[in-house]
Design an enzyme around this catalytic site. Sequence first.
Site, mmCIF file in Angstrom:
data_model
loop_
_atom_site.group_PDB
_atom_site.id
_atom_site.type_symbol
_atom_site.label_atom_id
_atom_site.label_comp_id
_atom_site.label_asym_id
_atom_site.label_seq_id
_atom_site.Cartn_x
_atom_site.Cartn_y
_atom_site.Cartn_z
ATOM 1 N N GLU A 151 17.172 10.838 56.433
ATOM 2 C CA GLU A 151 15.764 11.590 56.130
ATOM 3 C C GLU A 151 14.788 10.306 56.651
ATOM 4 O OE1 GLU A 151 14.316 14.712 55.193
ATOM 5 O OE2 GLU A 151 12.870 13.647 56.120
ATOM 6 N N LYS B 17 12.507 7.722 67.380
ATOM 7 C CA LYS B 17 12.242 8.972 66.704
ATOM 8 C C LYS B 17 12.103 10.048 67.215
ATOM 9 C CE LYS B 17 10.069 5.733 63.302
ATOM 10 N NZ LYS B 17 8.506 4.995 62.848
ATOM 11 N N GLU C 85 4.115 -6.465 63.473
ATOM 12 C CA GLU C 85 5.204 -7.420 63.374
ATOM 13 C C GLU C 85 4.557 -8.525 64.365
ATOM 14 O OE1 GLU C 85 8.304 -7.050 61.961
ATOM 15 O OE2 GLU C 85 8.376 -5.072 61.375
ATOM 16 N N GLY D 257 -0.441 -7.725 58.210
ATOM 17 C CA GLY D 257 0.988 -7.285 57.830
ATOM 18 C C GLY D 257 1.196 -5.805 58.532
ATOM 19 N N VAL E 128 13.094 8.795 59.917
ATOM 20 C CA VAL E 128 11.496 9.518 60.744
ATOM 21 C C VAL E 128 10.667 9.773 59.687
ATOM 22 C CG1 VAL E 128 10.816 11.014 62.451
ATOM 23 C CG2 VAL E 128 13.207 10.377 62.414
#
Lengths: 436, 436
Positions: B126, B202, B187, B184, B129
């Site tokens: 779960e 995904k 990345e 933040g 995604v």
Amino acid sequence: MSFKIGLLGLGTVGTGTAEILLSPEGRHPLVQELEIYRVGVRDISKPRDVQISKEILTTDLEAIVTDPEVDIVVELLGGLEPARSLILKAIAHRKHVVTANKAVISRFAEEIYDAANEKGVYVMLEAAVGGGIPIIQPLKQTLGVNRIQAITGIVNGTTNYILTRMQNEGADFADVLADAQKLGYAEADPTADVEGFDAADKIAILASLAFGGRIKLEEVYHEGITKVGAADISYAEKLGFVIKLLAVAKQMPVASNQPEQLQVRVHPTLVPKQHPLASVSGVYNAIFVEGDPIGQVMFYGRGAGAGPTASAVVSDILNIASILKTVSQPPTPNLHPLLACTHQHYCQIAPMDELVTRFYARFLTNDSPGVIGHLGTSFGNQGVSLESVVQTGFQGELAEIVVVTHDVREGNFRQALAEIRSLDAVDSIASLLRVL
Amino acid sequence: MSFKIGLLGLGTVGTGTAEILLSPEGRHPLVQELEIYRVGVRDISKPRDVQISKEILTTDLEAIVTDPEVDIVVELLGGLEPARSLILKAIAHRKHVVTANKAVISRFAEEIYDAANEKGVYVMLEAAVGGGIPIIQPLKQTLGVNRIQAITGIVNGTTNYILTRMQNEGADFADVLADAQKLGYAEADPTADVEGFDAADKIAILASLAFGGRIKLEEVYHEGITKVGAADISYAEKLGFVIKLLAVAKQMPVASNQPEQLQVRVHPTLVPKQHPLASVSGVYNAIFVEGDPIGQVMFYGRGAGAGPTASAVVSDILNIASILKTVSQPPTPNLHPLLACTHQHYCQIAPMDELVTRFYARFLTNDSPGVIGHLGTSFGNQGVSLESVVQTGFQGELAEIVVVTHDVREGNFRQALAEIRSLDAVDSIASLLRVL
């Protein structure tokens, strides 16, 4: 392995359900193992939109719920009786039950779930709230690890359709209602929808699942949309809001040593335009859930209609069939803890006076100097602070003043209103709505 | 009865998961029966934000997945290795597995699910995604009775955050990205997000669940947002659209005697402002599902973060524990047909040339008479009909022309573009986006 379904009712949703079961191609493979074994109807000879052999139709609904061959009874009759009695009799005969009947479940949950738990059967109700929107199963199976803080839903498509049209067209409630009735979006007797009864049933069910306790339906506050005026929708718009009929279940802040309390309520509400619920239009429903640590999630879709509701019904059948396949020897030795409904206690519901919320109010007053000052004084006396005050225009001889408050205890706000009503300069309080 | 959890990884999501498991009050009662039995970390002495006894920490991850006491392995390491090997070893030792690892599942689903089915264990994902949004379970358990037609998702929070800020601030991609990295939200190496790799993982997973077949990740078309300009966002706005990075899996129209084909693709897309996905802003995710007979449903929430992701992880653990309680004698005699992943065949993916969609294109051309006529002729030669053509202004000496097409086969559109590129009057095609 096949599972024998006894279907009670072959109206709109019953027909939609049969259509799914009779055309399994392209669906989950397990749908093939679901067999429509008997269908209970009022009139066998009535022409049907779905091809069902006359031999499985019967007018004897009791015979279906007591038939030893039937595994799962699907109750799609609606209304309180005979639906309630048939559900109970099905349970007594160890049938699993799937129902779309929010009225029965919200009133008789205790009786029904006690019986189901005793007999070791499931009573599933995905279709009872939000039509096809998966909300019952996510609440039971995915969201339960959270501490749910609040559920806020648009759960009645008829009123959302009416409010959306009032907003888009600047029209009055009565005119839109009449047209909605013509178009089939509202019932001939629209009371259950427009007075908030339907939404109250649904939020009672959602609250029970989210907060893990039973809810007494008579403790659910509900107020409909019949008093929402075109003027209110227009002022709300200018202030940055849309008006929606919201069904809310929310944890009250817990004072030390006090038992937990819930608010459970249905009323028209000013929703800030940037809130995800604000853009839910027409017959669509949405349920907005807040919990710790998940934050905010929302479920959106068509809240009614044969197709969506039938999708929910068949998904419940499929879930029961899956459990039966998994445990191999029914009846199940143990009920699945996320699918069964095992809570016993009643949630304590806070009185509306204890609610802390913002309010919108529209006053009609004499056009005399100092009226706003008088209003402000009365509010101030009860500690009600105002977020905005707008003198908006005139209605005949009377001036129209709209205020939005900051958060205030509803009891205090009502006291301020009582004082304001007694002011000479105030003609009437034309409307009063809560703000999300 | 208690279920022993072996947790691999105690980073952000691992810590969030431990926090839920260690504070069961106010959650589903079954959470109390979940015990953190071992936690695999890189450095035992590192200070932690969560109170976990040092004695259950270990750096020996293999020992966890092979420990006979462990019931459920929760893999929260991320990355391909050692995550993949540990998952497979856990399965080999008959552990159920919960993972948030979209990269491993989208690449190694065949190997992992074949092993899991052989050993009779569950692999739940779960959290892979949509962060906390319940989408995997609804797809498996509620929506499966539908014939799914399309899934359209905003499944990457970083790019949605960047696009939302570009839209609100009129800013350029590079500037917003740099700021997002400081804050933040992106990345240090943003490739996986901004080039669409993450979204491709995904949508491959969602497509596999929705359409009941395996997906070869290398067949998923993906295009990131690095070429979306501030100018495009501004023109889209004027034309009534917002630009979103969409991940789409959609059934192709079936020609008679042809096998079913899917489109599975990720690319920046012009979304009509009134579409429910258009108002999904910032780091929020949403997955829009269309099926028969359910119609349209949408799932909305935070797509990342410790809390939401941990909520999804623990809900998977809870579902496994529930099944184990229901069947009483693990390992389960039969896997639950909705929770297991049993499909074997690969979905056939249509080439992008076969896609039929609307396009948005921005051309830089000489400011000579008849340029629009030349464009129109080239489009017409390939049967591309135009919904709108706007000469929008000048960039230095060059005129800027924006067109939106009607639905067109992508292959034909690309041929028209090749012809247009060869026109003397055309300097360049500044951007090219699909329209929902």
